[in-house]
Design an enzyme around this catalytic site. Structure first.
Site, PDB file in Angstrom:
ATOM      1  N   ASP A 101       0.823  -1.214   0.000  1.00 62.26           N
ATOM      2  CA  ASP A 101       0.000   0.000   0.000  1.00 62.26           C
ATOM      3  C   ASP A 101       0.862   1.271   0.000  1.00 62.26           C
ATOM      4  O   ASP A 101       1.817   1.384   0.770  1.00 62.26           O
ATOM      5  CB  ASP A 101      -0.899  -0.031   1.250  1.00 62.26           C
ATOM      6  CG  ASP A 101      -2.076   0.918   1.144  1.00 62.26           C
ATOM      7  OD1 ASP A 101      -1.882   2.065   0.702  1.00 62.26           O
ATOM      8  OD2 ASP A 101      -3.189   0.510   1.500  1.00 62.26           O
ATOM      9  N   THR A 136      -7.375   3.957  -0.760  1.00 59.25           N
ATOM     10  CA  THR A 136      -6.986   2.550  -0.749  1.00 59.25           C
ATOM     11  C   THR A 136      -8.090   1.613  -1.234  1.00 59.25           C
ATOM     12  O   THR A 136      -7.871   0.793  -2.132  1.00 59.25           O
ATOM     13  CB  THR A 136      -6.558   2.155   0.674  1.00 59.25           C
ATOM     14  OG1 THR A 136      -5.384   2.898   1.012  1.00 59.25           O
ATOM     15  CG2 THR A 136      -6.264   0.663   0.773  1.00 59.25           C
ATOM     16  N   ASN A 144     -13.133   5.643   0.763  1.00 64.61           N
ATOM     17  CA  ASN A 144     -12.945   4.819   1.965  1.00 64.61           C
ATOM     18  C   ASN A 144     -14.075   5.038   2.965  1.00 64.61           C
ATOM     19  O   ASN A 144     -14.318   4.212   3.826  1.00 64.61           O
ATOM     20  CB  ASN A 144     -11.610   5.155   2.645  1.00 64.61           C
ATOM     21  CG  ASN A 144     -10.421   4.550   1.931  1.00 64.61           C
ATOM     22  OD1 ASN A 144     -10.570   3.832   0.938  1.00 64.61           O
ATOM     23  ND2 ASN A 144      -9.227   4.843   2.425  1.00 64.61           N
ATOM     24  N   TYR A 191      -9.865  -9.481   7.838  1.00 66.66           N
ATOM     25  CA  TYR A 191      -8.867  -8.416   7.910  1.00 66.66           C
ATOM     26  C   TYR A 191      -8.510  -8.054   9.351  1.00 66.66           C
ATOM     27  O   TYR A 191      -9.377  -7.844  10.196  1.00 66.66           O
ATOM     28  CB  TYR A 191      -9.351  -7.149   7.187  1.00 66.66           C
ATOM     29  CG  TYR A 191      -8.277  -6.098   7.254  1.00 66.66           C
ATOM     30  CD1 TYR A 191      -7.131  -6.216   6.484  1.00 66.66           C
ATOM     31  CD2 TYR A 191      -8.353  -5.033   8.160  1.00 66.66           C
ATOM     32  CE1 TYR A 191      -6.102  -5.301   6.575  1.00 66.66           C
ATOM     33  CE2 TYR A 191      -7.327  -4.107   8.255  1.00 66.66           C
ATOM     34  CZ  TYR A 191      -6.211  -4.254   7.457  1.00 66.66           C
ATOM     35  OH  TYR A 191      -5.180  -3.358   7.563  1.00 66.66           O
ATOM     36  N   ASP A 231       2.501   2.514   3.226  1.00 65.27           N
ATOM     37  CA  ASP A 231       1.480   3.546   3.406  1.00 65.27           C
ATOM     38  C   ASP A 231       1.417   4.046   4.861  1.00 65.27           C
ATOM     39  O   ASP A 231       1.395   5.260   5.111  1.00 65.27           O
ATOM     40  CB  ASP A 231       0.112   2.974   3.005  1.00 65.27           C
ATOM     41  CG  ASP A 231      -1.016   3.977   3.154  1.00 65.27           C
ATOM     42  OD1 ASP A 231      -1.194   4.802   2.243  1.00 65.27           O
ATOM     43  OD2 ASP A 231      -1.706   3.960   4.181  1.00 65.27           O
ATOM     44  N   HIS A 235       2.209   7.902   6.000  1.00 67.66           N
ATOM     45  CA  HIS A 235       1.313   8.826   6.703  1.00 67.66           C
ATOM     46  C   HIS A 235       1.961   9.358   7.973  1.00 67.66           C
ATOM     47  O   HIS A 235       1.824  10.533   8.316  1.00 67.66           O
ATOM     48  CB  HIS A 235       0.012   8.119   7.077  1.00 67.66           C
ATOM     49  CG  HIS A 235      -0.938   7.974   5.940  1.00 67.66           C
ATOM     50  ND1 HIS A 235      -1.707   9.008   5.484  1.00 67.66           N
ATOM     51  CD2 HIS A 235      -1.238   6.916   5.151  1.00 67.66           C
ATOM     52  CE1 HIS A 235      -2.451   8.592   4.477  1.00 67.66           C
ATOM     53  NE2 HIS A 235      -2.184   7.331   4.251  1.00 67.66           N
ATOM     54  N   ASP A 272      -1.342   0.869  -4.816  1.00 67.26           N
ATOM     55  CA  ASP A 272      -2.643   1.463  -5.109  1.00 67.26           C
ATOM     56  C   ASP A 272      -2.599   2.963  -5.375  1.00 67.26           C
ATOM     57  O   ASP A 272      -3.479   3.507  -6.022  1.00 67.26           O
ATOM     58  CB  ASP A 272      -3.638   1.162  -3.970  1.00 67.26           C
ATOM     59  CG  ASP A 272      -3.104   1.554  -2.599  1.00 67.26           C
ATOM     60  OD1 ASP A 272      -1.894   1.809  -2.476  1.00 67.26           O
ATOM     61  OD2 ASP A 272      -3.906   1.599  -1.649  1.00 67.26           O
ATOM     62  N   HIS A 273      -1.603   3.649  -4.866  1.00 72.41           N
ATOM     63  CA  HIS A 273      -1.527   5.102  -5.049  1.00 72.41           C
ATOM     64  C   HIS A 273      -0.190   5.580  -4.536  1.00 72.41           C
ATOM     65  O   HIS A 273       0.544   4.834  -3.878  1.00 72.41           O
ATOM     66  CB  HIS A 273      -2.653   5.826  -4.290  1.00 72.41           C
ATOM     67  CG  HIS A 273      -2.724   5.419  -2.858  1.00 72.41           C
ATOM     68  ND1 HIS A 273      -1.784   5.816  -1.932  1.00 72.41           N
ATOM     69  CD2 HIS A 273      -3.577   4.602  -2.198  1.00 72.41           C
ATOM     70  CE1 HIS A 273      -2.071   5.269  -0.781  1.00 72.41           C
ATOM     71  NE2 HIS A 273      -3.149   4.523  -0.908  1.00 72.41           N
TER      72      HIS A 273
HETATM   73 ZN   LIG Z   1      -3.615   2.813   0.057  1.00 68.60          ZN
END
Ligand SMILES: [Zn+2]
Length: 381
Positions: free
Chosen positions: A34, A70, A91, A154, A189, A193, A237-238
């Site tokens: 991610d 995401t 999201n 998850y 990810d 952040h 994903d980004h």
């Molecule tokens: Zn993501």
């Protein structure tokens, strides 16, 4: 209407070897790290990843879909659809008809996922094939009444090692055979952040651990004899853009909170007006020179982000590097997901995520695109 993210599938048929395994069904393992920003690959050392690339192919250009979150992007990768067509448009979502809410911690209602058919469902509906998943978004939800034969509920606290152990066990020893598998990992990810992508000291440490995990992955596949007959795609994903407390767009300065319900905040905010929609729009349209405000019907076509009831009546799109907040104290700048946002003079300002795969031997992915909607292009090879 081509969804460029699907370029990642485009090289699958190269590198086929005509060995005894050719009669076996092709197998694919799709892995996402991610928030792996494209230029991490250039700016940091990745010895294991570079070895992986040497044995396969590096795809230079993969574009995100709008918006750069995401859940939406992971669902685009496995459906070939833009967000307006697959229905995971953020999201955080709200459906005005059913009054249902969706968030990353409240994502188990099939209602949200049933507007599309992900590849693990398509794969499993074919004879003598099963799918396996280690925490890819949506894989622990029955979609069209079908859930992966093998999956994990998850939990971010489950280690990469445990996810890898499960996925390789299922790939190695299942009947019907697992022919499509997914593996998801929250880094880089989460640290992006936390520290910001420009924090070289911390990110170099985090990215080394990501690279070590890729080393573990390849080593395990080789040790179990899976490597030769398995296609592996590693993707993301980004991207991730540095934000700043000096680049905040404060909605409270422009409009009273009682006038709207905030469904999602940044970098693309989604507003459900409680008063006249035009009045809300007029209060916001000149709020910041670093934010575009769109009525739903005016969202640019290039975003493919309009034709879905879950897209709210007004969306706010921050310029790259800017963060939408309610006010200064309500939310600190956190590093934002970024991509495909319009920015000065550019239609799109994509951070190109990386994608590469190890080509083993496969023939052709099987895909049943929906009959309508802004679908991606799944032409192979
Ligand atoms: Zn993501």
């Amino acid at each position: 209407m081509k969804l460029l993210v699907i370029i990642l599938f485009s090289g699958l048929i190269t590198g086929c070897r005509s060995d005894s395994s050719s009669s076996l069904p092709p197998k694919l393992l799709l892995v996402s790290f991610d928030g792996f920003r494209a230029d991490y690959l250039k700016n940091y050392e990745f010895p294991h990843l570079q070895n992986f690339i040497k044995e396969g192919v590096l795809v230079e250009h993969v574009k995100n879909v709008f918006i750069t979150k995401t859940f939406p992007n992971h669902y685009s990768i496995v459906t070939g659809l833009y967000e307006e067509s697959h229905g995971i448009v953020a999201n955080s979502m709200y459906d005005a008809v059913t009054k249902k809410h969706f968030s990353d911690s409240n994502d188990k209602d099939p209602f949200w996922w049933n507007e599309a058919v992900p590849i693990w469902v398509t794969n499993q509906l074919q004879e003598n094939r099963s799918s396996a998943a280690a925490m890819w978004p949506g894989t622990d939800v029955p979609i069209h009444n079908t859930i992966s034969s093998y999956f994990m509920n998850y939990s971010s606290s489950v280690s990469f090692e445990e996810r890898l152990n499960n996925i390789t066990m299922w790939l190695n020893n299942s009947n019907p055979p697992v022919t499509f598998a997914t593996l998801y990992w929250e880094e880089p990810d989460a640290s992006g952040h936390k520290y910001g992508p420009e924090d070289e000291e911390n990110m170099s440490r985090v990215l080394k651990t990501v690279d070590d995990l890729i080393g573990d992955l390849v080593q395990k596949l080789k040790m179990l004899g899976l490597w030769e007959n398995l296609n592996v795609i590693i993707t993301s994903d980004h991207g991730m853009t540095q934000c700043s407390q000096d680049r905040l767009i404060k909605l409270d300065f422009c409009i009273d909170r009682s006038y709207y319900t905030l469904i999602d905040l940044s970098p693309v905010a989604a507003l459900l007006p409680r008063i006249n929609r035009t009045e809300v729009y007029n209060k916001l349209k000149n709020c910041s020179s670093h934010m575009n405000v769109y009525l739903k019907e005016d969202i640019p076509n290039r975003f493919y982000y309009q034709h879905n009831d879950r897209i709210q009546p007004i969306i706010l799109v921050a310029d790259e590097g800017w963060t939408i907040v309610l006010n200064e104290s309500s939310q600190k700048c956190s590093v934002r997901l970024e991509n495909l946002l319009p920015s000065k003079g550019c239609l799109h300002q994509p951070n190109e995520d990386f994608t590469e795969f190890e080509a083993g031997c496969t023939t052709r992915a099987h895909w049943i695109p929906p009959a309508s909607g802004s679908e991606g292009n799944y032409t192979m090879g």
